[in-house]
Write a protein that holds these residues in place. Sequence first.
Motif, PDB file in Angstrom:
ATOM      1  N   HIS A 143       0.824  -1.209   0.000  1.00 27.64           N
ATOM      2  CA  HIS A 143       0.000   0.000   0.000  1.00 27.64           C
ATOM      3  C   HIS A 143       0.856   1.256   0.000  1.00 27.64           C
ATOM      4  N   SER A 144       2.009   1.178   0.629  1.00 30.37           N
ATOM      5  CA  SER A 144       2.915   2.329   0.618  1.00 30.37           C
ATOM      6  C   SER A 144       3.377   2.639  -0.800  1.00 30.37           C
ATOM      7  N   ARG A 145       3.717   1.596  -1.540  1.00 28.64           N
ATOM      8  CA  ARG A 145       4.156   1.804  -2.932  1.00 28.64           C
ATOM      9  C   ARG A 145       2.999   2.288  -3.803  1.00 28.64           C
ATOM     10  N   GLN A 147       0.341   4.000  -2.898  1.00 24.92           N
ATOM     11  CA  GLN A 147      -0.128   5.342  -2.579  1.00 24.92           C
ATOM     12  C   GLN A 147       0.778   6.436  -3.135  1.00 24.92           C
ATOM     13  N   SER A 148       1.982   6.063  -3.553  1.00 23.99           N
ATOM     14  CA  SER A 148       2.853   7.071  -4.175  1.00 23.99           C
ATOM     15  C   SER A 148       2.314   7.505  -5.532  1.00 23.99           C
ATOM     16  N   HIS A 149       1.367   6.741  -6.084  1.00 27.05           N
ATOM     17  CA  HIS A 149       0.772   7.072  -7.380  1.00 27.05           C
ATOM     18  C   HIS A 149      -0.645   7.636  -7.243  1.00 27.05           C
ATOM     19  N   SER A 152      -2.646  13.104  -3.110  1.00 29.55           N
ATOM     20  CA  SER A 152      -2.773  13.262  -1.662  1.00 29.55           C
ATOM     21  C   SER A 152      -4.179  13.718  -1.290  1.00 29.55           C
ATOM     22  N   LEU A 356      -2.591   5.463   4.807  1.00 26.94           N
ATOM     23  CA  LEU A 356      -1.796   4.281   4.469  1.00 26.94           C
ATOM     24  C   LEU A 356      -2.134   3.111   5.385  1.00 26.94           C
TER      25      LEU A 356
END
Length: 488
Positions: A143-145, A147-149, A152, A356
């Motif tokens: 999920h961290s990876r 959410q970078s896409h 915000s 996240l």
Amino acid sequence: MMMPATQAKAVSRYKAVEDYIEKLIQSGGLNVGDKLPSLRATSTRLGVAKNTVIRAYQELEAVGKITARDRSGFVVHRSFLNSSAPLSISIPVETIPTTVDLLSMTKQILGQSRDTLLMPAGSAHPNTEGPAISSLYAEIGRHSRAQSHIPSHYQLPPGNEKLLKQIAKLSIDQGIDLQGESVFVTNGSQQAISQALRAVTKCGDTVAVESPCYFGILLMLESLGLKALEIPSSPELGLHVPSLQSALAQWPVAAIVVTPNYTNPTGALMPLEARRQLLENSGNIPIIEDDVFGALGNNAAIPSLKQLDTQKRVIYCTSLSKTLDSRLRVGWLIAGQYHHHIERSLISDNMGSQNLIQSAVGEFLATGKYKQHVRRMTRHYQNNLTHFIALLRQHLDSHFLDQYTLTSPAGSFLCWLTLPTHYDSQRIYEQCLTKGVSVLPGTLFGSKGQYSHCLRFNVANFHDNQAWRSGIHRFVAILEQQRTQNTV
């Protein structure tokens, strides 16, 4: 003539079995005609030999409290109703509202590192060695990876949709009817209880709490400018409802905070009848139910206050901090009739919560691995409690036979040691740290220092190895040293 030490130990052990059965009957856990727990179940539960259980049952039969039936074991005899002694409860110094001042002591104790400890039995963190924890953090990584896409944004209350859906399923499994209810995700159960208190109290109000009481709740009252009204509680059966009734007749109480399932620190489990009496005899006062340990019970679950509540005045608070990992800081509350106050407060306080972690935990819960993990850890913690308590009793009986009490909860991973009143748990705590042993002093669990002779243990990370055995030995040696100093 003095009884030999070995004989005295045996008497102490079967007396503990007798006390356990009597408390089950007095609490309503067993009624007339009910079958007693099997020899094996009681032996495992209390960490004693089967022969000890047999001896205790024979003693109870001899005085007419139980009776043997062919192929059915022992059952409760009707004469027990006339022979029961009153339950013992822990009595605070005074049942009056008091101002709490525990912050500096708590910061000092909780800031202690556990990296070099032989016996980390202090802070109440769960065991995080299971395979489910690895899966959880792999999910957080994914999920961290992802959410970078994603642009915000704020995660507004009530919380992440997938997580809320999984929380609803867990609630339904627990028998809680969510129809007409609002569920809010919080930053752990601490924030859930804080939001509940803010919804139903104002600065200067009095809040009734159990005594001993989890220090996090006492700290919260301190920070909100609330007074604590400490109600006597049994280390086995929790809040003493008649004492609460008496206090309510004397003092204006704005809210009641209670942990029916496996109270921190004692591990007490409130019987069903006492829960009903609490609801029936507390008028319209809001009740905040803290249930962080409820899923870790070793026996059939007792309905929560939230399940029994017909007025929607119970605010139910829980989290994943004890069942999964305290680092997640994922909790929730079921708001009852106070949902508008709580929603407004959450938005004004946080604006948004942890996108996240909420999305990752929601995905993890959907896999079904959480329920498997909880079942596994419940067995693990009960096994830890049984073995740790047996080891500690073995050492304590060598020095302090019949001079202490030690709870043996049927859930959670905590137990509570009560020593004679001249012991100083703060000093014991400080001396233990110098020996690589971490425990929690009882001074944290009351606002008036009334539990300075008590200590709490966390056995979530117990291992029956040389380190823990050495830690127990060092702990008892410190107790013996303090006793010697007190008698000089």
